[in-house]
Write a protein that holds these residues in place. Structure first.
Motif, PDB file in Angstrom:
ATOM      1  N   ARG A  13       0.853  -1.183   0.000  1.00 48.97           N
ATOM      2  CA  ARG A  13       0.000   0.000   0.000  1.00 48.97           C
ATOM      3  C   ARG A  13       0.891   1.236   0.000  1.00 48.97           C
ATOM      4  O   ARG A  13       1.868   1.312   0.754  1.00 48.97           O
ATOM      5  CB  ARG A  13      -0.923   0.016   1.216  1.00 48.97           C
ATOM      6  CG  ARG A  13      -1.883   1.215   1.254  1.00 48.97           C
ATOM      7  CD  ARG A  13      -2.838   1.103   2.443  1.00 48.97           C
ATOM      8  NE  ARG A  13      -3.703   2.268   2.563  1.00 48.97           N
ATOM      9  CZ  ARG A  13      -4.861   2.416   1.914  1.00 48.97           C
ATOM     10  NH1 ARG A  13      -5.280   1.454   1.095  1.00 48.97           N
ATOM     11  NH2 ARG A  13      -5.600   3.512   2.084  1.00 48.97           N
ATOM     12  N   ARG A  14       0.544   2.180  -0.855  1.00 51.32           N
ATOM     13  CA  ARG A  14       1.266   3.442  -0.903  1.00 51.32           C
ATOM     14  C   ARG A  14       0.266   4.573  -0.709  1.00 51.32           C
ATOM     15  O   ARG A  14      -0.737   4.660  -1.416  1.00 51.32           O
ATOM     16  CB  ARG A  14       2.010   3.601  -2.228  1.00 51.32           C
ATOM     17  CG  ARG A  14       2.921   4.838  -2.242  1.00 51.32           C
ATOM     18  CD  ARG A  14       3.824   4.883  -3.446  1.00 51.32           C
ATOM     19  NE  ARG A  14       4.748   6.003  -3.333  1.00 51.32           N
ATOM     20  CZ  ARG A  14       5.553   6.420  -4.301  1.00 51.32           C
ATOM     21  NH1 ARG A  14       5.559   5.781  -5.458  1.00 51.32           N
ATOM     22  NH2 ARG A  14       6.348   7.457  -4.120  1.00 51.32           N
ATOM     23  N   GLU A  15       0.552   5.445   0.251  1.00 54.30           N
ATOM     24  CA  GLU A  15      -0.355   6.534   0.581  1.00 54.30           C
ATOM     25  C   GLU A  15       0.303   7.878   0.291  1.00 54.30           C
ATOM     26  O   GLU A  15       1.473   8.100   0.622  1.00 54.30           O
ATOM     27  CB  GLU A  15      -0.764   6.456   2.057  1.00 54.30           C
ATOM     28  CG  GLU A  15      -1.525   5.180   2.402  1.00 54.30           C
ATOM     29  CD  GLU A  15      -2.012   5.160   3.840  1.00 54.30           C
ATOM     30  OE1 GLU A  15      -1.769   6.154   4.562  1.00 54.30           O
ATOM     31  OE2 GLU A  15      -2.633   4.151   4.234  1.00 54.30           O
ATOM     32  N   PHE A  16      -0.470   8.769  -0.340  1.00 50.02           N
ATOM     33  CA  PHE A  16      -0.027  10.120  -0.665  1.00 50.02           C
ATOM     34  C   PHE A  16      -0.914  11.089   0.127  1.00 50.02           C
ATOM     35  O   PHE A  16      -2.086  11.279  -0.218  1.00 50.02           O
ATOM     36  CB  PHE A  16      -0.156  10.378  -2.160  1.00 50.02           C
ATOM     37  CG  PHE A  16       0.644   9.430  -3.020  1.00 50.02           C
ATOM     38  CD1 PHE A  16       1.926   9.743  -3.435  1.00 50.02           C
ATOM     39  CD2 PHE A  16       0.104   8.204  -3.412  1.00 50.02           C
ATOM     40  CE1 PHE A  16       2.662   8.863  -4.231  1.00 50.02           C
ATOM     41  CE2 PHE A  16       0.823   7.324  -4.208  1.00 50.02           C
ATOM     42  CZ  PHE A  16       2.105   7.658  -4.609  1.00 50.02           C
ATOM     43  N   PRO A  17      -0.391  11.719   1.183  1.00 52.39           N
ATOM     44  CA  PRO A  17      -1.237  12.559   2.041  1.00 52.39           C
ATOM     45  C   PRO A  17      -1.611  13.905   1.430  1.00 52.39           C
ATOM     46  O   PRO A  17      -2.470  14.612   1.977  1.00 52.39           O
ATOM     47  CB  PRO A  17      -0.376  12.751   3.296  1.00 52.39           C
ATOM     48  CG  PRO A  17       1.026  12.617   2.810  1.00 52.39           C
ATOM     49  CD  PRO A  17       0.976  11.594   1.709  1.00 52.39           C
ATOM     50  N   GLY A  18      -0.983  14.260   0.324  1.00 52.62           N
ATOM     51  CA  GLY A  18      -1.279  15.527  -0.338  1.00 52.62           C
ATOM     52  C   GLY A  18      -0.790  15.476  -1.767  1.00 52.62           C
ATOM     53  O   GLY A  18      -0.476  14.402  -2.297  1.00 52.62           O
ATOM     54  N   ASP A  19      -0.725  16.625  -2.429  1.00 44.02           N
ATOM     55  CA  ASP A  19      -0.210  16.662  -3.798  1.00 44.02           C
ATOM     56  C   ASP A  19       1.215  16.128  -3.832  1.00 44.02           C
ATOM     57  O   ASP A  19       2.039  16.431  -2.964  1.00 44.02           O
ATOM     58  CB  ASP A  19      -0.229  18.098  -4.331  1.00 44.02           C
ATOM     59  CG  ASP A  19      -1.647  18.617  -4.547  1.00 44.02           C
ATOM     60  OD1 ASP A  19      -2.577  17.792  -4.573  1.00 44.02           O
ATOM     61  OD2 ASP A  19      -1.812  19.844  -4.683  1.00 44.02           O
ATOM     62  N   SER A  20       1.510  15.334  -4.859  1.00 42.82           N
ATOM     63  CA  SER A  20       2.831  14.714  -4.934  1.00 42.82           C
ATOM     64  C   SER A  20       3.295  14.610  -6.382  1.00 42.82           C
ATOM     65  O   SER A  20       2.498  14.651  -7.324  1.00 42.82           O
ATOM     66  CB  SER A  20       2.816  13.319  -4.308  1.00 42.82           C
ATOM     67  OG  SER A  20       1.969  12.458  -5.054  1.00 42.82           O
TER      68      SER A  20
END
Length: 315
Positions: A109-116
């Protein structure tokens, strides 16, 4: 593969683009109703490269998805923003310039908490030549970019991301060959190994042969004579090709089989017996498999499975 920027403004379209350009993933943007994303993708010599810009979301390779498709290693460079990658009990938190490696044949699982902004490189697993113990440590591995080969690889990938759209066929193939050398050197540094001397001169031919072997890895009759005959070369030519990549044919096949068996033993919910797993990957003699596995990983297959089940119980 023609480079182009694909822009989307909803998660369903993004799911389709990711499945077509990279590989199938489960995408969750429920916490971001204004989700937008774009990708610039290229592919050379079987290696896929993509610069991905996206809003807050999570991407997951589920057990079901991980069981299908050709196995790849994902190499991720965080260009801007941040992300978290979780796989095989490891969690790598990435800031700009930092790297991580994850394995498409295992859930993650890969999570992006904001714009990336991220560069991802999908490398067929047969192109990475490392001992079994090192391959077992790749999943979820964070690579520091402050010093050593990690710093060199980070700078290389950062430049590659900036000029990805400019690569043409010949340039792209040469760039991929250089990238594979760097990646192998980084892994060798991480695990205290001597990087194998590899020739890029005939890497494309080796890749085709290795891909063919991977499709038949469970065939117990697989041997150098049959491999050479299937590719209309002599056994001597076959051995030369593999030695140019730092390994013998027999060693490479045995190590790939051991790695495949290790993944099965490590998979939560996999209930096949150890003898059945050995047979699945071309080991006709369970006792021979057990000895080879212990030499490679330092423990018996049963002890390895028991430890994996305690650490990652089936849900």
């Amino acid at each position: 593969m023609e480079s182009s920027v694909i822009e989307v403004e909803d998660v369903n379209a993004w799911h389709r683009v990711v499945s077509e350009r990279l590989m199938p993933l489960a995408i969750d943007s429920s916490a971001n109703p204004d989700f937008k994303a774009s990708v610039t993708a290229q592919a050379f010599a079987g290696v896929r490269l993509a610069r991905v810009r996206a809003g807050k979301h999570a991407a997951e390779r589920t057990h079901r998805l991980a069981a299908g498709g050709d196995p790849h290693y994902w190499l991720a460079l965080q260009i801007a923003g941040s992300s978290t990658i979780s796989q095989a009990g490891r969690t790598a938190e990435l800031a700009p310039g930092e790297l991580a490696v994850y394995d498409s044949s295992m859930p993650y699982r890969r999570e992006f908490p904001g714009d990336s902004d991220t560069l991802v490189v999908l490398i067929p697993q047969q192109l990475i030549s490392l001992p079994p113990q090192a391959l077992a440590l790749i999943a979820g591995l964070r690579i520091g970019a402050d010093e050593g080969m990690g710093a060199i690889l980070s700078a290389f990938l950062s430049s590659l991301a900036a000029h990805l759209h400019e690569l043409k066929d010949g340039q792209g193939a040469s760039t991929v060959h250089a990238l594979l050398e760097l990646v192998t050197a980084v892994f060798s540094e991480q695990f205290g190994l001597v990087a194998p001397h590899r020739s890029a001169r005939r890497l494309d031919e080796v890749m085709r042969i290795r891909a063919w072997i991977m499709d038949r890895l469970g065939d117990p009759t697989l041997d150098p004579a049959g491999i050479a005959a299937a590719h209309f070369i002599s056994r001597r030519q076959l051995h030369v090709l593999f030695h140019e990549q730092g390994s013998s044919v027999g060693t490479w096949v045995r190590e790939r089989r051991l790695d495949a068996a290790r993944r099965d033993l490590q998979t939560p919910g996999e209930d096949s017996g150890i003898a059945a797993i050995a047979e699945r990957w071309g080991f006709g003699d369970p006792a021979h498999f057990a000895r080879a596995f212990k030499r490679a990983y330092g423990v018996s297959p049963r002890a390895f499975r028991d430890a994996s089940r305690k650490e990652h119980p089936a849900s």
